[in-house]
Design a protein around this motif. Structure first.
Motif, PDB file in Angstrom:
ATOM      1  N   PRO A 183     -10.201  -0.674  -2.482  1.00  0.00           N
ATOM      2  CA  PRO A 183      -9.827  -1.118  -1.135  1.00  0.00           C
ATOM      3  C   PRO A 183     -10.483  -2.433  -0.758  1.00  0.00           C
ATOM      4  CG  PRO A 183     -11.466   0.615  -1.008  1.00  0.00           C
ATOM      5  CD  PRO A 183     -11.105   0.495  -2.460  1.00  0.00           C
ATOM      6  N   LEU A 184      -9.778  -3.202   0.067  1.00  0.00           N
ATOM      7  CA  LEU A 184     -10.310  -4.454   0.592  1.00  0.00           C
ATOM      8  C   LEU A 184     -10.962  -4.271   1.965  1.00  0.00           C
ATOM      9  CD1 LEU A 184      -7.566  -7.075  -0.347  1.00  0.00           C
ATOM     10  CD2 LEU A 184      -9.953  -7.087  -1.072  1.00  0.00           C
ATOM     11  N   GLY A 185     -10.908  -3.059   2.501  1.00  0.00           N
ATOM     12  CA  GLY A 185     -11.490  -2.812   3.820  1.00  0.00           C
ATOM     13  C   GLY A 185     -10.575  -3.222   4.951  1.00  0.00           C
ATOM     14  N   LEU A 186      -9.280  -3.442   4.649  1.00  0.00           N
ATOM     15  CA  LEU A 186      -8.303  -3.828   5.666  1.00  0.00           C
ATOM     16  C   LEU A 186      -7.199  -2.779   5.727  1.00  0.00           C
ATOM     17  CD1 LEU A 186      -7.865  -7.593   4.685  1.00  0.00           C
ATOM     18  CD2 LEU A 186      -9.347  -6.672   6.492  1.00  0.00           C
ATOM     19  N   ARG A 187      -6.573  -2.678   6.898  1.00  0.00           N
ATOM     20  CA  ARG A 187      -5.449  -1.770   7.063  1.00  0.00           C
ATOM     21  C   ARG A 187      -4.329  -2.472   7.809  1.00  0.00           C
ATOM     22  NH1 ARG A 187      -7.167   3.315   5.610  1.00  0.00           N
ATOM     23  NH2 ARG A 187      -5.113   4.147   6.173  1.00  0.00           N
ATOM     24  N   LEU A 188      -3.081  -2.163   7.403  1.00  0.00           N
ATOM     25  CA  LEU A 188      -1.896  -2.594   8.122  1.00  0.00           C
ATOM     26  C   LEU A 188      -1.193  -1.338   8.609  1.00  0.00           C
ATOM     27  CD1 LEU A 188      -0.494  -5.466   5.851  1.00  0.00           C
ATOM     28  CD2 LEU A 188      -1.748  -5.675   8.005  1.00  0.00           C
ATOM     29  N   GLY A 189      -1.427  -0.991   9.877  1.00  0.00           N
ATOM     30  CA  GLY A 189      -0.930   0.281  10.379  1.00  0.00           C
ATOM     31  C   GLY A 189      -1.642   1.423   9.680  1.00  0.00           C
ATOM     32  N   HIS A 222      -2.030  -4.481  -3.159  1.00  0.00           N
ATOM     33  CA  HIS A 222      -1.202  -3.320  -2.890  1.00  0.00           C
ATOM     34  C   HIS A 222      -1.375  -2.863  -1.446  1.00  0.00           C
ATOM     35  CE1 HIS A 222      -1.634  -2.121  -7.437  1.00  0.00           C
ATOM     36  NE2 HIS A 222      -0.980  -3.262  -7.268  1.00  0.00           N
ATOM     37  N   LEU A 223      -0.314  -2.265  -0.904  1.00  0.00           N
ATOM     38  CA  LEU A 223      -0.378  -1.506   0.339  1.00  0.00           C
ATOM     39  C   LEU A 223      -0.138  -0.051  -0.027  1.00  0.00           C
ATOM     40  CD1 LEU A 223       1.657  -3.593   2.967  1.00  0.00           C
ATOM     41  CD2 LEU A 223      -0.821  -3.357   2.789  1.00  0.00           C
ATOM     42  N   ARG A 224      -1.094   0.829   0.278  1.00  0.00           N
ATOM     43  CA  ARG A 224      -0.955   2.205  -0.172  1.00  0.00           C
ATOM     44  C   ARG A 224      -1.366   3.195   0.907  1.00  0.00           C
ATOM     45  NH1 ARG A 224      -5.828   1.989  -4.679  1.00  0.00           N
ATOM     46  NH2 ARG A 224      -7.590   2.421  -3.287  1.00  0.00           N
ATOM     47  N   THR A 225      -0.863   4.414   0.755  1.00  0.00           N
ATOM     48  CA  THR A 225      -1.233   5.512   1.658  1.00  0.00           C
ATOM     49  C   THR A 225      -1.619   6.718   0.814  1.00  0.00           C
ATOM     50  OG1 THR A 225       1.059   6.319   1.776  1.00  0.00           O
ATOM     51  CG2 THR A 225       0.341   4.743   3.476  1.00  0.00           C
ATOM     52  N   GLU A 226      -2.403   7.587   1.399  1.00  0.00           N
ATOM     53  CA  GLU A 226      -2.761   8.864   0.783  1.00  0.00           C
ATOM     54  C   GLU A 226      -2.486   9.962   1.795  1.00  0.00           C
ATOM     55  OE1 GLU A 226      -6.331   9.203  -1.547  1.00  0.00           O
ATOM     56  OE2 GLU A 226      -6.624   7.036  -1.527  1.00  0.00           O
ATOM     57  N   GLN A 227      -1.472  10.781   1.513  1.00  0.00           N
ATOM     58  CA  GLN A 227      -1.116  11.874   2.399  1.00  0.00           C
ATOM     59  C   GLN A 227      -0.355  12.929   1.614  1.00  0.00           C
ATOM     60  OE1 GLN A 227       1.288  10.094   5.461  1.00  0.00           O
ATOM     61  NE2 GLN A 227       2.883   9.424   4.059  1.00  0.00           N
TER      62      GLN A 227
END
Length: 258
Positions: A183-189, A222-227
């Motif tokens: 992770p880069l420590g940033l979030r988009l939504g 990358h933009l990723r989610t974990e759910q």
């Protein structure tokens, strides 16, 4: 080589699904529809230069038993070698078996056809591969290692008017690669921004080819989610450098999952 590379990328790029979090029968993970856009430029010293653009459509279908998934992939590509245009399409179908949370196996079958009106060329090829992928999280750092083997054979004996199209190629790929992301420590939504590094090596045994082996190193975001027990890369932006014996090139990719 494009077919080998497509099998490998699809095998290691599928969503990571947890088997132990809620059990393998906890219910299937929602599937994804994938769109890939690629551009490449490469060539050999004092021989030729090639430009390419590609579009790939496909998806991942997860089954109720989380051990299993089906992969669908249909790439198409246009190339310009000096002043000669050609087109290539190579659909594939794969089955993935997740042995554990950190190891899965993917078998792919694929067939392709390529042609060029300008140079009067036509060819078909089919093949199958098996890819083993090990991946593990070390804190925030994710590390993976893939190994692929298989075969490909040209479709010979195609007759067009008085021409018999027979290439007689039988080749066996060995491809291995590692990837690291964090992770880069940033979030988009709700999506996490991550960096990625990767490196691959490919050697093609069997019939003599112009390019028998090549390597690739690259970086990505990358933009990723974990759910729901799954990690999905919803967007990938990657750039890689390819090189071999008197050969070098640049590859770029923009991928989306829906």
């Amino acid at each position: 080589s494009r077919m080998f590379m497509a099998d490998f990328d699809r095998a290691i790029g599928t969503p990571r699904v947890s088997l132990s979090e809620n059990g393998a029968d906890a219910g299937k993970v929602p599937g994804t529809f994938n769109v890939d856009l690629t551009y490449g430029s490469w060539g050999a010293d004092d021989t030729f230069d090639v430009q390419s653009v590609g579009l790939s459509l496909g998806g991942v279908i997860h089954f109720q038993n989380r051990h299993w998934a089906m992969l669908i992939d249909w790439p198409s590509m246009g190339t310009w070698t000096e002043n000669a245009e050609s087109v290539f399409t190579y659909p594939g179908l794969g089955v993935q078996y997740r042995v554990t949370d950190w190891w899965h196996l993917t078998a792919f079958a694929r067939a392709g056809i390529a042609g060029s009106i300008k140079v009067g060329a036509l060819g078909g090829i089919y093949g199958a591969t098996l890819t083993s992928y090990l991946h593990k999280d070390f804190g925030n750092l994710a590390v993976g290692w893939g190994l692929m083997g298989g075969f490909e054979h040209t479709i010979d004996g195609i007759e067009i008017d008085d021409y018999d199209v027979t290439y007689g190629l039988l080749n066996y790929p060995l491809r291995t690669g590692v990837d690291i992301s964090g992770p880069l420590g940033l979030r988009l939504g709700r999506k996490q921004v991550a960096w990625a590094l990767y490196g691959n090596y490919t050697h093609i045994f069997g019939s003599d080819l112009f390019l028998q082996d090549f390597s690739e190193v690259g970086v990505g975001f990358h933009l990723r989610t974990e759910q729901q027990g799954s990690r999905v890369n919803w967007m990938r932006l990657e750039a890689g450098y390819l090189f071999g014996n008197d050969y070098q090139g640049l590859s770029t990719r923009l991928s989306f999952a829906f």
